[in-house]
Design a protein around this motif. Structure first.
Motif, PDB file in Angstrom:
ATOM      1  N   ALA A 103      29.075 -30.002  81.251  1.00  0.00           N
ATOM      2  CA  ALA A 103      28.579 -29.523  82.669  1.00  0.00           C
ATOM      3  C   ALA A 103      28.782 -28.000  82.411  1.00  0.00           C
ATOM      4  O   ALA A 103      27.574 -27.611  83.302  1.00  0.00           O
ATOM      5  CB  ALA A 103      30.062 -30.033  83.501  1.00  0.00           C
ATOM      6  N   LEU A 104      29.471 -27.448  81.294  1.00  0.00           N
ATOM      7  CA  LEU A 104      29.545 -25.736  81.458  1.00  0.00           C
ATOM      8  C   LEU A 104      27.505 -25.592  80.574  1.00  0.00           C
ATOM      9  O   LEU A 104      27.745 -24.569  80.903  1.00  0.00           O
ATOM     10  CB  LEU A 104      30.989 -25.619  80.180  1.00  0.00           C
ATOM     11  CG  LEU A 104      31.042 -25.113  81.292  1.00  0.00           C
ATOM     12  CD1 LEU A 104      33.016 -25.570  79.788  1.00  0.00           C
ATOM     13  CD2 LEU A 104      32.133 -23.646  81.818  1.00  0.00           C
ATOM     14  N   ALA A 105      28.108 -27.073  79.837  1.00  0.00           N
ATOM     15  CA  ALA A 105      26.192 -26.091  79.351  1.00  0.00           C
ATOM     16  C   ALA A 105      25.105 -26.155  80.218  1.00  0.00           C
ATOM     17  O   ALA A 105      24.416 -25.100  80.442  1.00  0.00           O
ATOM     18  CB  ALA A 105      26.001 -27.452  78.352  1.00  0.00           C
ATOM     19  N   LEU A 106      25.569 -27.306  81.301  1.00  0.00           N
ATOM     20  CA  LEU A 106      24.551 -27.787  82.110  1.00  0.00           C
ATOM     21  C   LEU A 106      24.353 -26.200  83.175  1.00  0.00           C
ATOM     22  O   LEU A 106      23.329 -25.864  83.587  1.00  0.00           O
ATOM     23  CB  LEU A 106      24.372 -28.907  83.473  1.00  0.00           C
ATOM     24  CG  LEU A 106      23.724 -29.769  82.319  1.00  0.00           C
ATOM     25  CD1 LEU A 106      24.653 -31.268  83.114  1.00  0.00           C
ATOM     26  CD2 LEU A 106      22.608 -30.279  81.953  1.00  0.00           C
ATOM     27  N   ILE A 117      30.782 -31.083  88.930  1.00  0.00           N
ATOM     28  CA  ILE A 117      30.382 -31.969  88.008  1.00  0.00           C
ATOM     29  C   ILE A 117      31.336 -32.809  86.673  1.00  0.00           C
ATOM     30  O   ILE A 117      30.706 -34.061  86.982  1.00  0.00           O
ATOM     31  CB  ILE A 117      29.417 -31.558  87.424  1.00  0.00           C
ATOM     32  CG1 ILE A 117      28.164 -30.634  88.546  1.00  0.00           C
ATOM     33  CG2 ILE A 117      28.577 -32.058  86.489  1.00  0.00           C
ATOM     34  CD1 ILE A 117      27.054 -29.584  88.012  1.00  0.00           C
ATOM     35  N   GLY A 118      31.798 -31.969  86.184  1.00  0.00           N
ATOM     36  CA  GLY A 118      32.822 -32.863  85.176  1.00  0.00           C
ATOM     37  C   GLY A 118      33.871 -33.611  85.732  1.00  0.00           C
ATOM     38  O   GLY A 118      34.277 -34.373  85.187  1.00  0.00           O
ATOM     39  N   ALA A 300      15.340 -33.767  87.819  1.00  0.00           N
ATOM     40  CA  ALA A 300      15.459 -33.918  86.464  1.00  0.00           C
ATOM     41  C   ALA A 300      16.963 -33.586  85.673  1.00  0.00           C
ATOM     42  O   ALA A 300      17.737 -35.201  84.807  1.00  0.00           O
ATOM     43  CB  ALA A 300      15.051 -33.187  85.490  1.00  0.00           C
ATOM     44  N   LEU A 301      17.875 -34.264  86.879  1.00  0.00           N
ATOM     45  CA  LEU A 301      18.969 -33.885  86.530  1.00  0.00           C
ATOM     46  C   LEU A 301      19.675 -35.750  86.770  1.00  0.00           C
ATOM     47  O   LEU A 301      20.413 -36.060  86.076  1.00  0.00           O
ATOM     48  CB  LEU A 301      20.058 -33.388  87.387  1.00  0.00           C
ATOM     49  CG  LEU A 301      20.031 -31.949  87.253  1.00  0.00           C
ATOM     50  CD1 LEU A 301      21.233 -30.502  88.474  1.00  0.00           C
ATOM     51  CD2 LEU A 301      20.591 -31.400  85.305  1.00  0.00           C
ATOM     52  N   LEU A 307      23.090 -40.936  82.010  1.00  0.00           N
ATOM     53  CA  LEU A 307      23.305 -41.070  81.059  1.00  0.00           C
ATOM     54  C   LEU A 307      24.767 -40.010  80.744  1.00  0.00           C
ATOM     55  O   LEU A 307      25.425 -40.694  79.981  1.00  0.00           O
ATOM     56  CB  LEU A 307      22.241 -40.340  80.340  1.00  0.00           C
ATOM     57  CG  LEU A 307      22.615 -39.807  78.448  1.00  0.00           C
ATOM     58  CD1 LEU A 307      22.764 -41.914  77.734  1.00  0.00           C
ATOM     59  CD2 LEU A 307      21.392 -38.820  77.747  1.00  0.00           C
ATOM     60  N   LEU A 308      24.723 -39.191  81.444  1.00  0.00           N
ATOM     61  CA  LEU A 308      26.041 -39.092  81.045  1.00  0.00           C
ATOM     62  C   LEU A 308      26.937 -39.676  81.855  1.00  0.00           C
ATOM     63  O   LEU A 308      28.534 -39.797  81.133  1.00  0.00           O
ATOM     64  CB  LEU A 308      25.910 -37.299  81.753  1.00  0.00           C
ATOM     65  CG  LEU A 308      25.037 -36.390  80.963  1.00  0.00           C
ATOM     66  CD1 LEU A 308      25.722 -35.059  81.321  1.00  0.00           C
ATOM     67  CD2 LEU A 308      26.050 -35.706  79.541  1.00  0.00           C
TER      68      LEU A 308
END
Length: 403
Positions: A103-106, A117-118, A300-301, A307-308
């Protein structure tokens, strides 16, 4: 106030099980999917007939509390212990670390959005998975016991994480408040474990079929008290609802085992007959379909979040599943554990209320969770069924020579 909205919501709640039964002749579709889809249909995104107001929002929040209460009740804590419990805890903690990192990367390092999100990526829809396991006969065996452990942590863990990470306080302060709440809850559990005096069981039995309904009122008192306790500690009320569900199971199993199932049936009738479907239909009404279908980042998310769910929640489960489970069972456990929706809806609702995440991100998370509920349990069932057929064929092929 929109007087017709509540009528439309209840009409959708009535129609949803009819559609689920009809679809069941071809494919098993969880009831919650129809409730959310019908909410989207009657809401501003499509027909524009239903519009939330203060009354509807209040009832929806009660529905969310009842949903988490029933999740706390349905967990059989006696089966969740030992090495399996340790493995499920580690799997969830590793998943939380992976989820927060992803989530930090996104979000380019946005802490608030990353926490929502995480945390959502680590949940398991145990209430959705349990009926599938019951119908397939997998709940009573070793696989069902393991799934109960991993699923219970997948429901309890995100609720604790929300209480700690979404409170807006310093971590030390949040931990101190959580410890205080846990101490009082532990005291309540010890009280609930004490043998109840005979009058309690008598009053339960004598009022079960009268207007008194002592047991139902007592359960509602427990629920409201735990919600108030969580609010007094400044914690999310969902933690209080979950604790109330755990307490209720202990009290009913110990004090009124002969009437406990009937009491629970009445609580479930109130929850699943009115409050819980209202929450999911309202979720559909407030679903930002335009943001999802407009393309761009939210659309796109959706597959990325799907997948996540598998990577963040599923892969740690596969890696830490008990070694006595075969590879096929481990993959089935992975798919069941990555199945999510109710807590994703709850977490995104909180995130939206606190203006932490955007409606597009919430729509992508809920949309991915809906796909997980549709696809993952069916894939898990096929894996387990294929394994059963292979075992039967191997046994038949061995024949008398194997004796």
């Amino acid at each position: 106030m929109h007087p017709g909205t509540l009528i439309l919501i209840m009409a959708a709640a009535v129609l949803a099980p009819v559609l689920a039964q009809a679809a069941g002749r071809w494919i098993r579709v969880p009831l919650v999917i129809f409730e959310i889809l019908l909410g989207i249909l009657i809401g501003p995104a499509v027909l524009g007939w239903a519009h939330p107001d203060t009354v509807v929002d209040t009832l929806s929040n009660l529905g969310l509390a009842m949903l988490i209460f029933l999740a706390g009740y349905e967990i059989e804590w006696g089966a969740v212990r030992g090495d399996t419990l340790r493995r499920s805890l580690w799997a969830w903690l590793i998943g939380l670390a992976l989820g927060l990192g992803a989530a930090l990367a996104l979000t380019a390092g946005d802490t608030g959005r990353s926490v929502v999100i995480g945390t959502a990526l680590t949940s398991t829809a145990l209430g959705t998975v349990l009926p599938v396991l019951r119908d397939s006969g997998d709940l009573k065996g070793r696989f069902g016991t393991v799934m109960l452990a991993f699923g219970a942590v997948g429901e309890f863990g995100p609720i604790i994480a929300m209480a700690l990470l979404l409170s807006g306080r310093r971590p030390a302060e949040s931990v101190a408040l959580l410890v205080g709440f846990a101490a009082i809850t532990a005291g309540a559990v010890l009280w609930a474990l004490r043998p109840r005096s005979p009058w309690f069981s008598r009053v339960v039995a004598n009022t079960l079929h009268s207007s008194g309904q002592f047991a139902v009122r007592f359960v509602m008192l427990l629920l409201v008290s735990m919600l108030a306790l969580a609010a007094a500690f400044g914690l999310d009320t969902l933690l209080g609802a979950f604790a109330a569900g755990v307490l209720t199971r202990i009290v009913l199993d110990g004090a009124a085992p002969e009437g406990g199932k009937e009491v629970l049936g009445r609580i479930e009738a109130l929850g699943f007959g009115f409050l819980v479907p209202l929450f999911f239909v309202v979720t559909g009404i407030e679903f930002d379909l335009d943001a999802l279908l407009a393309g761009g980042r939210p659309l796109a998310l959706l597959p990325l979040f799907l997948l996540l769910f598998l990577v963040v929640r599923g892969l740690p489960v596969y890696a830490l599943a008990p070694r006595d489970l075969g590879r096929t069972d481990r993959w089935a456990l992975t798919l069941y554990s990555a199945t999510c929706l109710p807590l994703v809806v709850a977490i995104t609702t909180i995130g939206l209320d606190r203006q932490v995440i955007s409606s597009g991100e919430a729509a992508a998370l809920v949309g991915a969770a809906m796909v997980s509920v549709l696809a993952f349990p069916l894939l898990a069932l096929k894996l387990r069924a294929g394994e059963g057929l292979a075992s039967a064929a191997a046994a038949k092929g061995a024949g008398p020579e194997a004796w």
